[in-house]
Design a protein around this motif. Structure first.
Motif, short mmCIF file in Angstrom:
data_model
loop_
_atom_site.label_atom_id
_atom_site.label_comp_id
_atom_site.label_asym_id
_atom_site.label_seq_id
_atom_site.Cartn_x
_atom_site.Cartn_y
_atom_site.Cartn_z
N VAL A 108 0.84 -1.21 0.00
CA VAL A 108 0.00 0.00 0.00
C VAL A 108 0.87 1.26 0.00
O VAL A 108 0.52 2.26 -0.64
CB VAL A 108 -0.97 0.00 1.20
CG1 VAL A 108 -1.79 1.28 1.21
CG2 VAL A 108 -1.90 -1.21 1.13
N ILE A 111 1.68 1.91 -3.41
CA ILE A 111 0.54 2.52 -4.09
C ILE A 111 0.46 4.01 -3.77
O ILE A 111 0.17 4.84 -4.64
CB ILE A 111 -0.76 1.79 -3.70
CG1 ILE A 111 -0.77 0.38 -4.29
CG2 ILE A 111 -1.99 2.57 -4.16
CD1 ILE A 111 -1.91 -0.49 -3.82
N LEU A 112 0.70 4.37 -2.51
CA LEU A 112 0.72 5.78 -2.12
C LEU A 112 1.72 6.56 -2.96
O LEU A 112 1.41 7.65 -3.48
CB LEU A 112 1.05 5.89 -0.63
CG LEU A 112 1.11 7.29 -0.01
CD1 LEU A 112 0.76 7.20 1.47
CD2 LEU A 112 2.50 7.93 -0.14
N ARG A 115 0.47 7.05 -6.45
CA ARG A 115 -0.57 8.07 -6.56
C ARG A 115 0.03 9.47 -6.51
O ARG A 115 -0.41 10.37 -7.23
CB ARG A 115 -1.60 7.88 -5.45
CG ARG A 115 -2.49 6.66 -5.66
CD ARG A 115 -3.62 6.58 -4.67
NE ARG A 115 -4.59 5.55 -5.06
CZ ARG A 115 -5.74 5.33 -4.45
NH1 ARG A 115 -6.08 6.06 -3.38
NH2 ARG A 115 -6.56 4.40 -4.87
N GLU A 123 0.56 1.47 -10.13
CA GLU A 123 -0.45 1.35 -9.08
C GLU A 123 -1.37 0.16 -9.34
O GLU A 123 -1.70 -0.60 -8.42
CB GLU A 123 -1.30 2.62 -8.97
CG GLU A 123 -2.41 2.49 -7.92
CD GLU A 123 -3.30 3.70 -7.80
OE1 GLU A 123 -4.40 3.56 -7.22
OE2 GLU A 123 -2.92 4.79 -8.27
N ALA A 127 -1.77 -3.01 -6.93
CA ALA A 127 -3.09 -3.33 -6.40
C ALA A 127 -3.41 -4.81 -6.60
O ALA A 127 -3.92 -5.48 -5.70
CB ALA A 127 -4.14 -2.46 -7.07
N SER A 330 -6.10 11.36 -1.83
CA SER A 330 -6.16 10.05 -2.47
C SER A 330 -4.95 9.20 -2.11
O SER A 330 -5.06 7.99 -1.90
CB SER A 330 -6.26 10.23 -3.99
OG SER A 330 -6.24 8.98 -4.65
N ALA A 331 -3.77 9.84 -2.03
CA ALA A 331 -2.56 9.09 -1.71
C ALA A 331 -2.63 8.50 -0.31
O ALA A 331 -2.42 7.29 -0.12
CB ALA A 331 -1.34 10.01 -1.85
N SER A 334 -5.01 5.65 0.56
CA SER A 334 -4.71 4.33 0.02
C SER A 334 -4.77 3.26 1.11
O SER A 334 -5.19 2.12 0.85
CB SER A 334 -3.31 4.32 -0.62
OG SER A 334 -3.21 5.28 -1.65
N TYR A 335 -4.35 3.59 2.32
CA TYR A 335 -4.29 2.59 3.38
C TYR A 335 -5.67 2.05 3.72
O TYR A 335 -5.89 0.84 3.76
CB TYR A 335 -3.60 3.16 4.63
CG TYR A 335 -2.13 3.40 4.41
CD1 TYR A 335 -1.23 2.36 4.46
CD2 TYR A 335 -1.66 4.68 4.11
CE1 TYR A 335 0.13 2.57 4.24
CE2 TYR A 335 -0.31 4.91 3.88
CZ TYR A 335 0.58 3.85 3.94
OH TYR A 335 1.92 4.07 3.69
N TYR A 338 -7.26 0.14 0.51
CA TYR A 338 -6.72 -1.14 0.04
C TYR A 338 -6.61 -2.20 1.13
O TYR A 338 -6.71 -3.39 0.84
CB TYR A 338 -5.35 -0.91 -0.60
CG TYR A 338 -5.43 -0.42 -2.03
CD1 TYR A 338 -5.69 -1.31 -3.07
CD2 TYR A 338 -5.26 0.92 -2.34
CE1 TYR A 338 -5.77 -0.87 -4.38
CE2 TYR A 338 -5.33 1.38 -3.66
CZ TYR A 338 -5.59 0.47 -4.68
OH TYR A 338 -5.68 0.91 -5.98
#
Length: 358
Positions: A108, A111-112, A115, A123, A127, A330-331, A334-335, A338
């Protein structure tokens, strides 16, 4: 089954005992929460409450979908992140722990970063890697696990081929997630459980389906076409830009079908906040107490204070530069967005076990 050397525990019904090893002070709070939650409320009364809340949310979303979406995010976005993470990490501590938690947090965090860098393809890959880890953890039957991983492979290919659709679907899917947590929570109800679950299916799936079919068109005010969204667009951007994350590519948010998708998102987002900020913090004190046993420095009012403290600078950023504010939100969202997926997979595929705190 083991994941990274850790045996995957089965999920259980809501806990009625305090686990060993919890500090005495935290154990007292957890025991009190368990006792307070032992008197099961009426599922029928709760269903009626959700029906009323859904009616209000639908009226607001239909009259001002863009303002509902933008202002709702500014007011409740950060707080609901904190409270959702508290619930999930407390209620499902048996899932989010040990090496599995470390792997999930690493994915995650990746992913952050993606983003923040607007790196959409990495991303998507991360995911699906996270979903693959969740499948490996939750699906114990070899053939089911192989089929699930094969399905993920096909979905990954589709997402990479149509990334814009991937993110629109992901955005809407996040608002559907409360159905699974509320369904699981309702296992504690001894009266009216069916009515409660029917109400959840009604607002999560039924009302959005009716909106998309046009049944609610008579309620919808197309502020976008009439120029009535000026107050929001004055600082947040054009309607098309604001609606882009929620409306499938090729559909204009000020036309009939695109507007329906926008109303669906505004409605589900409002209900999403009602669940995480209004309902579960009061209906599941045992989950909050279990989280506080793990993270005592966020006990009680401190979790709410953290949410408010995060919301204040974000609100300023939203007002000054809404686009940049949304990127930052949004960043770090992510936690909560997801980490819920491995838990959902565990809910779907892990067998039930006798009541216990895990």
């Amino acid at each position: 089954m083991t994941v990274g050397g850790m045996r995957a525990p089965a999920l259980s019904a809501p806990a009625l005992t305090v686990p060993a090893g919890v500090p005495p002070r935290a154990a007292g709070r957890l025991a009190a929460a368990l006792r307070s939650g032992d008197g099961s409320p009426s599922g029928v009364a709760l269903a009626a409450g959700f029906a009323l809340t859904a009616a209000i949310a639908l009226a607001v979303a239909a009259r001002a979908p863009l303002a509902t979406t933008v202002l709702g995010l500014i007011a409740f976005g950060a707080l609901h992140n904190v409270l959702e993470l508290r619930y999930v990490a407390g209620r499902f501590a048996g899932v989010l722990r040990g090496r599995l938690l470390v792997v999930l947090l690493a994915l995650v965090t990746g992913i952050l970063v993606c983003r923040l860098a607007a790196a959409r393809t990495p991303e998507i890959v991360l995911a699906y890697a996270l979903l693959g880890v969740g499948v490996a953890y939750a699906v114990t039957r070899p053939w089911w696990r192989l089929a699930a991983l094969g399905g993920l492979g096909g979905a990954l290919a589709a997402s990479l081929a149509f990334p814009a659709y991937h993110f629109v679907i992901l955005t809407h899917l996040h608002n559907v997630v409360p159905l699974f947590f509320l369904w699981e929570w309702s296992r504690r109800l001894t009266r009216g459980r069916t009515a409660f679950r029917v109400a959840q299916v009604g607002w999560v799936l039924g009302i959005p389906a009716l909106i998309l079919l046009g049944v609610a068109d008579g309620l919808v005010v197309n502020q976008l076409a009439d120029g009535g969204a000026g107050t929001v667009t004055a600082f947040a951007g054009t309607p098309a830009k604001l609606a882009a994350p929620f409306v499938p590519p090729g559909l204009q948010p000020d036309l009939v079908v695109g507007l329906r998708f926008l109303v669906v998102f505004a409605f589900l987002q409002t209900m999403h906040y009602a669940v995480w900020v209004g309902f579960l913090p009061r209906a599941a004190p045992d989950a909050a107490a279990a989280f506080e046993a793990r993270v005592p420095w966020l006990a009680g009012w401190r979790a709410w204070a953290l949410g408010a403290a995060a919301a204040a600078p974000l609100a300023v950023l939203f007002a000054v530069d809404y686009t940049q504010g949304r990127v930052m939100y949004s960043a770090f969202a992510s936690y909560h967005a997801y980490l819920e997926f491995p838990v959902l997979l565990a809910l779907l595929f892990r067998p039930r076990a006798p009541d216990s705190v895990r």
